[in-house]
Design a protein around this motif. Structure first.
Motif, PDB file in Angstrom:
ATOM      1  N   LEU A 162       0.831  -1.205   0.000  1.00 23.18           N
ATOM      2  CA  LEU A 162       0.000   0.000   0.000  1.00 23.18           C
ATOM      3  C   LEU A 162       0.864   1.253   0.000  1.00 23.18           C
ATOM      4  CD1 LEU A 162      -2.895   1.170   0.211  1.00 23.18           C
ATOM      5  CD2 LEU A 162      -2.554   1.223   2.692  1.00 23.18           C
ATOM      6  N   ASN A 163       1.911   1.276   0.829  1.00 22.74           N
ATOM      7  CA  ASN A 163       2.804   2.441   0.869  1.00 22.74           C
ATOM      8  C   ASN A 163       3.446   2.689  -0.486  1.00 22.74           C
ATOM      9  OD1 ASN A 163       2.234   2.768   3.575  1.00 22.74           O
ATOM     10  ND2 ASN A 163       4.144   1.887   4.305  1.00 22.74           N
ATOM     11  N   HIS A 164       3.846   1.602  -1.151  1.00 19.07           N
ATOM     12  CA  HIS A 164       4.446   1.750  -2.481  1.00 19.07           C
ATOM     13  C   HIS A 164       3.459   2.384  -3.455  1.00 19.07           C
ATOM     14  CE1 HIS A 164       6.612   0.891  -6.175  1.00 19.07           C
ATOM     15  NE2 HIS A 164       5.528   0.302  -6.632  1.00 19.07           N
ATOM     16  N   VAL A 202      -0.101   4.832   7.593  1.00 16.21           N
ATOM     17  CA  VAL A 202      -1.377   5.203   6.988  1.00 16.21           C
ATOM     18  C   VAL A 202      -2.508   4.431   7.651  1.00 16.21           C
ATOM     19  CG1 VAL A 202      -2.725   5.190   4.839  1.00 16.21           C
ATOM     20  CG2 VAL A 202      -0.287   5.769   4.793  1.00 16.21           C
ATOM     21  N   CYS A 203      -3.605   5.091   7.941  1.00 20.90           N
ATOM     22  CA  CYS A 203      -4.787   4.431   8.503  1.00 20.90           C
ATOM     23  C   CYS A 203      -5.484   3.630   7.414  1.00 20.90           C
ATOM     24  CB  CYS A 203      -5.742   5.470   9.078  1.00 20.90           C
ATOM     25  SG  CYS A 203      -7.278   4.768   9.732  1.00 20.90           S
ATOM     26  N   GLY A 205      -8.098   1.285   8.514  1.00 19.14           N
ATOM     27  CA  GLY A 205      -9.351   0.812   9.087  1.00 19.14           C
ATOM     28  C   GLY A 205      -9.360   0.970  10.594  1.00 19.14           C
ATOM     29  N   GLY A 206     -10.569   0.960  11.165  1.00 17.70           N
ATOM     30  CA  GLY A 206     -10.685   1.034  12.617  1.00 17.70           C
ATOM     31  C   GLY A 206     -10.784   2.451  13.139  1.00 17.70           C
ATOM     32  N   ASP A 207     -10.380   2.635  14.395  1.00 17.50           N
ATOM     33  CA  ASP A 207     -10.559   3.910  15.095  1.00 17.50           C
ATOM     34  C   ASP A 207      -9.636   5.018  14.601  1.00 17.50           C
ATOM     35  OD1 ASP A 207     -12.497   2.712  16.625  1.00 17.50           O
ATOM     36  OD2 ASP A 207     -11.184   2.325  18.342  1.00 17.50           O
ATOM     37  N   CYS A 208      -8.619   4.682  13.799  1.00 24.25           N
ATOM     38  CA  CYS A 208      -7.701   5.743  13.350  1.00 24.25           C
ATOM     39  C   CYS A 208      -8.353   6.676  12.330  1.00 24.25           C
ATOM     40  CB  CYS A 208      -6.411   5.139  12.794  1.00 24.25           C
ATOM     41  SG  CYS A 208      -6.637   3.977  11.431  1.00 24.25           S
ATOM     42  N   PHE A 209      -9.488   6.286  11.751  1.00 24.64           N
ATOM     43  CA  PHE A 209     -10.230   7.210  10.894  1.00 24.64           C
ATOM     44  C   PHE A 209     -10.994   8.190  11.794  1.00 24.64           C
ATOM     45  CE2 PHE A 209      -9.970   3.947   7.405  1.00 24.64           C
ATOM     46  CZ  PHE A 209      -9.295   4.759   6.513  1.00 24.64           C
ATOM     47  N   ALA A 214     -14.255  12.185   6.086  1.00 26.33           N
ATOM     48  CA  ALA A 214     -13.862  13.524   5.662  1.00 26.33           C
ATOM     49  C   ALA A 214     -12.502  13.553   4.983  1.00 26.33           C
ATOM     50  CB  ALA A 214     -13.863  14.474   6.858  1.00 26.33           C
ATOM     51  N   ILE A 215     -11.553  12.740   5.481  1.00 30.44           N
ATOM     52  CA  ILE A 215     -10.196  12.807   4.948  1.00 30.44           C
ATOM     53  C   ILE A 215      -9.421  11.566   5.361  1.00 30.44           C
ATOM     54  CG2 ILE A 215      -9.144  13.981   6.936  1.00 30.44           C
ATOM     55  CD1 ILE A 215      -7.649  15.777   4.882  1.00 30.44           C
ATOM     56  N   ASP A 216      -8.453  11.167   4.541  1.00 32.35           N
ATOM     57  CA  ASP A 216      -7.543  10.090   4.911  1.00 32.35           C
ATOM     58  C   ASP A 216      -6.654  10.545   6.064  1.00 32.35           C
ATOM     59  OD1 ASP A 216      -7.435   7.633   2.878  1.00 32.35           O
ATOM     60  OD2 ASP A 216      -7.952   9.433   1.747  1.00 32.35           O
TER      61      ASP A 216
END
Length: 275
Positions: A162-164, A202-203, A205-209, A214-216
């Motif tokens: 995903l980071n790539h 990077v978030c 899924g879960g509570d980090c959203f 609204a935004i990543d």
């Protein structure tokens, strides 16, 4: 995906599974010389590459989720020491499911609400896995490839991919006071040649959203500074060539998801990676 195409794809999957029913489970096709699906052949971490590609297209995890669908799992891990199981992860949770093999068809038993998810391994062609998930209101298809990263877990293998896809290439900080030279967000979650922070996550899924849709969101931190982690919103421009990080302010610490976007924190211009 158009209904008629999806219907044809499901029919093709069923036909392939039925064709395999007459053959012994697992092992090797002596005529074609190809190894069929089994824990040894599949050993390692398989990542949802279609989801990563969508994140690359949109420059956003949220858009990849909302404009298409969320795969049943971000990663599938096979271990020859656990021949009857597959380990699944969705970025913040990990669970194990029983798996049944029938040549190149695999059934993840009881994946959701007692229903199974099916996998079809392409043993003779591109060595990919196609997931067919009919546990919801519609059939979802996702393509998985085996990770080449030497990651200890499926979660880390997926994160590398995903980071790539999200941060390939190099960046330079825009505006006054920006860092000189190329800034790199590498696949392992390190930031090279940038003063304020040197780690990112990077978030997915879960509570980090913390701001909902609204935004990543990403967490930035300084590896040699305890308690330095801070959440930022991030968004790409339409052409995915400008990355903007936004301040997030928690309006109500007692309530989850109460962060709001409060202005630009940093802006980066991307230099695409050379082919």
């Amino acid at each position: 995906m158009k209904p008629i195409f999806l219907f044809c794809a499901v029919l093709a999957f069923i036909a392939a599974a039925c064709k395999q029913d007459s053959k012994p489970a697992g092992g090797t096709d002596t005529a074609g010389g190809s190894a069929y699906a089994n824990p040894t052949v599949l050993a390692g971490h398989w990542i949802a590459i279609d989801f990563c590609s969508r994140a690359n297209q949109y420059g956003s995890v949220l858009a990849a989720m909302n404009n298409a669908h969320l795969p049943y799992a971000y990663a599938l891990s096979f271990d020859p020491n656990l021949p009857d199981s597959v380990i699944c992860t969705n970025g913040f949770e990990k669970w194990t499911l029983p798996v049944r093999y029938n040549r190149d068809t695999m059934e993840l038993v009881g994946a959701s609400q007692g229903k199974s998810v099916f996998l079809l391994y392409s043993s003779q062609d591109n060595k990919e896995i196609t997931m067919f998930d009919a546990t919801g209101e519609s059939v979802k298809m996702d393509r998985f490839i085996k990770s080449k990263a030497e990651s200890p877990t499926g979660r880390i293998a997926f994160t590398v991919a995903l980071n790539h896809n999200l941060f390939n290439g190099t960046f330079r900080q825009a505006g006054k006071g920006g860092s000189k030279g190329a800034i790199l967000f590498n696949t392992a979650g390190h930031i090279r040649n940038w003063g304020p922070y040197d780690r990112y996550e990077v978030c997915t899924g879960g509570d980090c959203f913390v701001s909902g849709n609204a935004i990543d969101v990403m967490a930035l931190s300084k590896s040699n500074t305890e308690g330095s982690e801070r959440l930022f919103g991030f968004r790409y421009s339409a052409g995915n060539d400008t990355l903007t990080l936004y301040n997030l302010v928690n309006q109500n610490p007692a309530e989850k998801g109460s962060f709001v976007v409060k202005g630009v924190a940093y802006k980066f211009l991307r230099t695409p990676a050379e082919n």
